[in-house]
Design an enzyme around this catalytic site. Structure first.
Site, PDB file in Angstrom:
ATOM      1  N   GLU A 582       0.820  -1.209   0.000  1.00  0.00           N
ATOM      2  CA  GLU A 582       0.000   0.000   0.000  1.00  0.00           C
ATOM      3  C   GLU A 582       0.854   1.259   0.000  1.00  0.00           C
ATOM      4  OE1 GLU A 582      -3.140  -0.002  -0.579  1.00  0.00           O
ATOM      5  OE2 GLU A 582      -3.223  -2.192  -0.527  1.00  0.00           O
ATOM      6  N   ASP A 638       3.594  -5.569  -5.672  1.00  0.00           N
ATOM      7  CA  ASP A 638       3.717  -6.888  -5.047  1.00  0.00           C
ATOM      8  C   ASP A 638       5.185  -7.249  -4.829  1.00  0.00           C
ATOM      9  OD1 ASP A 638       1.030  -7.434  -4.786  1.00  0.00           O
ATOM     10  OD2 ASP A 638       0.875  -8.493  -6.691  1.00  0.00           O
TER      11      ASP A 638
END
Length: 732
Positions: A582, A638
């Site tokens: 995030e 990721d």
């Protein structure tokens, strides 16, 4: 001869046995029996003694080292939370699969399908809400707590709902003027009925109207007029055969609703057929988002007066004023319209129907409301809805939806209408001060590690690196729940505008009106805080660009992703990688073409191209893709999130000793770290959702792990294995 000093006063005499010897008339003392230093026998003895001493020291050192390693090395965590996590890993994984070849199946591929970590966690959170709502605690009369509990109990009282039958819904239809298929009716007053549907029943039959942030001023609310959400799963390129089948199934459903409400079957079918025809025509007016983007008309800002001129069938001012009370609207009020051409065509269709088929238009509006309210009605309405959903999923080749227990539906309804009250109760039980403190500590380490990595990125110049570090340092984080949710008085908040009963349907309608009023009030606050896009019990973290705040709800920071008593490897691998992912959303704009003027464009594009090629080398599930630019950004987050979490974990191990492992798994702390990272991605492989910008779950596991040399090292992957490639990419 014997070992000893020779006395000068003692004469030597011939040995009677014929040899030279010493005749002693007194006993030799023990001291005299010691060997002389420097003599050969003493040297041999000294070496023997030294060897014995060294051997003893070596044995003692071995025992000491064994004791040290036994007490300072990773110890098994045998608390109940660790044992539960161990059991969860054993149940969800498949250790017969080679981790270097298919780590997704190793972590997620249990014998009977693939477990879905987020779905399971969401269900556990709903179970916790259920326990809260079913607890037999005393509540302050008239408080939000008491009304929430009363609403939940009313929802669970199926005997009362069955006894009421269709009566409460018939009352609603009478308030709207009735309809021609059953009972008495009055001629349709279109705008009066539309105004009531929007303001009193939360139903929008021709378009959606809601409050949202202004595109240029994020903290300024603006009324948005958007395309309607159709109940029928129609598509622009639908095959005629599929369309005909969907038409028949939906006709059967609407006819069933009308019959349940006392309508004549033949008349009901006629009105239901016209209703579907209206829906089909409205659907043809829609313009896909891609088309509007290509035309540069994703939205347009118009006043109420201007919209009235272009779509005159709707009395926009009166309908919107009634819906968004206590806002004060005027003809010059600006609106954000998403598809103006649709509204023009919709208005023309309504005008035509008012001239030729006024009664059918009235039935269309009421049938849509009946479908919306059916979950609050008796089992006959719900069974009709269940059969329709099952048939439509079969026609669109979707797997059948599993039946959900009644309590889950009631928890969801209660949490929607009484969110502030339930949020305070949920956080109090599931995210206490110690858990929040541990989560904030984890986030701080992740954030500091990201700042350190930003200083070393080769594709950023020094000025951009400093700006990026400042951006991270200025970020606000909201952990667990928003600050206003944690205020004790919210749990006791009164909902004076909610009137529960006498039927469950009337309770639902009262809650619908109260919720809309609270939403409007929240937008009218002079300096509103960040409005959470999720409830505290939900499992989705996100970053808000407009408010520069990152949100991690309490529902996400739960087992199996996080617990203060877990081994650090679990918390860093699961929750830590989510946090890092995030945080990297902050820099998405830098990765877009022309988004980073202070970057080495060539080096950045090479890194992105390398990442794209790296992911393209993996096999994908059928029907999925990842070529979208947003998917590439998510892949970068990721891979970067995993790298940041791993570096933070290794750094933490240097600062704090005493790491633990999960018993009976035969996994080192580093292996547990990667196992917990994969656990986050566990879900059933399926064709990619058109709104999902992430890669399929297998790729979200294999892509980042194969980019991490430490994974191959700790799992001893041979060179050339799928997760130990000869070359790797690094963006963050």
């Amino acid at each position: 001869m014997e070992w000893g000093d020779q006395s000068e006063e003692e004469p030597r005499e011939p040995n009677q046995a014929g040899g030279m010897g010493t005749l002693w008339s007194q006993e030799i003392s023990p001291e005299e029996r010691l060997p002389v230093e420097g003599s050969r026998p003493w040297a041999v003895a000294r070496r023997v003694l030294t060897a014995i001493l060294l051997l003893g020291l070596l044995l003692c050192s071995s025992v000491l080292l064994f004791y040290i390693f036994r007490n300072c090395g990773p110890r098994p965590c045998e608390t109940s939370v660790c044992l539960d996590l161990r059991d969860h890993y054993l149940a969800s994984g498949n250790t017969s699969v080679a981790p270097c070849t298919d780590f997704f199946s190793f972590a997620c591929g249990r014998a009977k399908g693939t477990n879905n970590s987020f779905q399971e966690l969401a269900k556990r959170n709903k179970n916790r809400l259920r326990r809260i709502l079913e607890a037999q605690n005393s509540r302050h009369p008239g408080s939000g707590e008491e009304k929430a509990f009363q609403f939940y109990n009313s929802c669970m009282d199926t005997h009362a709902i069955e006894a009421a039958g269709a009566g409460p819904l018939r009352q609603v239809i009478e308030e709207l003027g009735g309809w021609r298929i059953s009972g008495n009716w009055t001629s349709l007053n279109f705008n009066r009925t539309l105004r009531l549907l929007m303001s009193q029943y939360g139903h929008f039959p021709f378009f959606r109207a809601y409050l949202g942030p202004h595109p240029a001023f994020p903290h300024t609310p603006v009324i948005q007029i958007d395309q309607p959400e159709f109940d029928v799963p129609l598509k622009q390129d639908q095959e005629q055969k599929i369309y005909a089948q969907i038409y028949r199934e939906y006709l059967t459903y609407l006819s069933r609703l009308g019959t349940l409400l006392g309508g004549d079957p033949n008349k009901v079918q006629q009105h239901a057929s016209l209703s579907i025809s209206i829906t089909s025509q409205l659907f043809q007016f829609l313009r896909p988002l891609e088309q509007r983007q290509a035309q540069g008309k994703v939205f347009q800002m118009v006043t109420i007066d201007q919209l009235k001129e272009m779509a005159p069938a709707v009395d926009w001012l009166s309908c919107l004023q009634a819906t968004f009370t206590p806002m004060s609207l005027s003809p010059s009020q600006l609106l954000m319209v998403h598809d103006l051409e649709y509204l023009k065509n919709m208005s023309q269709l309504v005008e035509d129907l008012l001239l030729k088929d006024r009664d059918f238009l009235q039935s269309h509006m009421i049938l849509g409301l009946v479908g919306t309210l059916s979950p609050a009605l008796d089992s006959r309405f719900q069974e009709a809805r269940r059969k329709l959903s099952q048939k439509l999923r079969e026609l669109t080749e979707q797997s059948p939806m599993p039946a959900r227990p009644r309590w889950m539906k009631c928890v969801e309804e209660t949490s929607t209408f009484f969110q502030p009250t339930l949020a305070a109760l949920f956080v109090h039980e599931a995210f206490g001060p110690s858990t929040r403190s541990a989560a904030m500590e984890l986030f701080t380490v992740i954030r500091d590690t990201l700042i350190t990595r930003l200083r070393k990125l080769p594709w950023m110049n020094k000025e951009t690196q400093n700006m990026a570090q400042d951006k991270v340092a200025q970020l606000r984080v909201e952990m667990g729940a928003s600050e206003w949710t944690l205020k004790p008085e919210l749990a006791q908040q009164e909902y004076s505008d909610i009137q529960l009963g006498p039927s469950f349907l009337q309770s639902v309608l009262s809650c619908v009106r109260s919720l809309r009023a609270r939403i409007v009030q929240s937008f009218l606050r002079p300096f509103p805080p960040h409005r959470w896009q999720v409830s505290p019990w939900e499992v989705s973290a996100y970053y808000s660009t407009s408010d520069h705040v990152v949100v991690f709800p309490a529902g996400l920071l739960q087992p199996p992703f996080f617990h203060p008593g877990y081994p650090r490897a679990v918390n860093f691998g699961a929750a830590g990688s989510i946090m890092a992912h995030e945080l990297l959303h902050i820099f998405y704009q830098l990765l877009l073409p022309g988004g980073c003027l202070g970057c080495d464009t060539h080096a950045l594009q090479e890194a992105l191209l390398c990442l794209e090629r790296h992911y393209a080398a993996f096999p994908l599930p059928r029907g999925s893709s990842f070529n979208d630019s947003l998917t590439l950004l998510e892949n970068a987050a990721d891979a970067g999130g995993l790298a940041i979490a791993l570096q933070a974990y290794n750094k933490r191990l240097l600062w704090h000793h005493g790491e633990t492992v999960l018993p009976s798994l035969d996994l080192t702390p580093q292996q547990i770290f990667f196992r917990s990272y994969a656990q986050v991605m566990c879900r059933e492989p399926s064709p990619q959702d058109s709104h999902d910008t992430h890669s399929p779950p297998q790729l979200r596991v294999h892509g980042p792990l194969s980019s991490t040399p430490a994974f191959a090292r700790h799992f001893r992957c041979p060179p050339g294995a799928l997760l130990n490639p000869s070359s790797r990419c690094q963006l963050w």
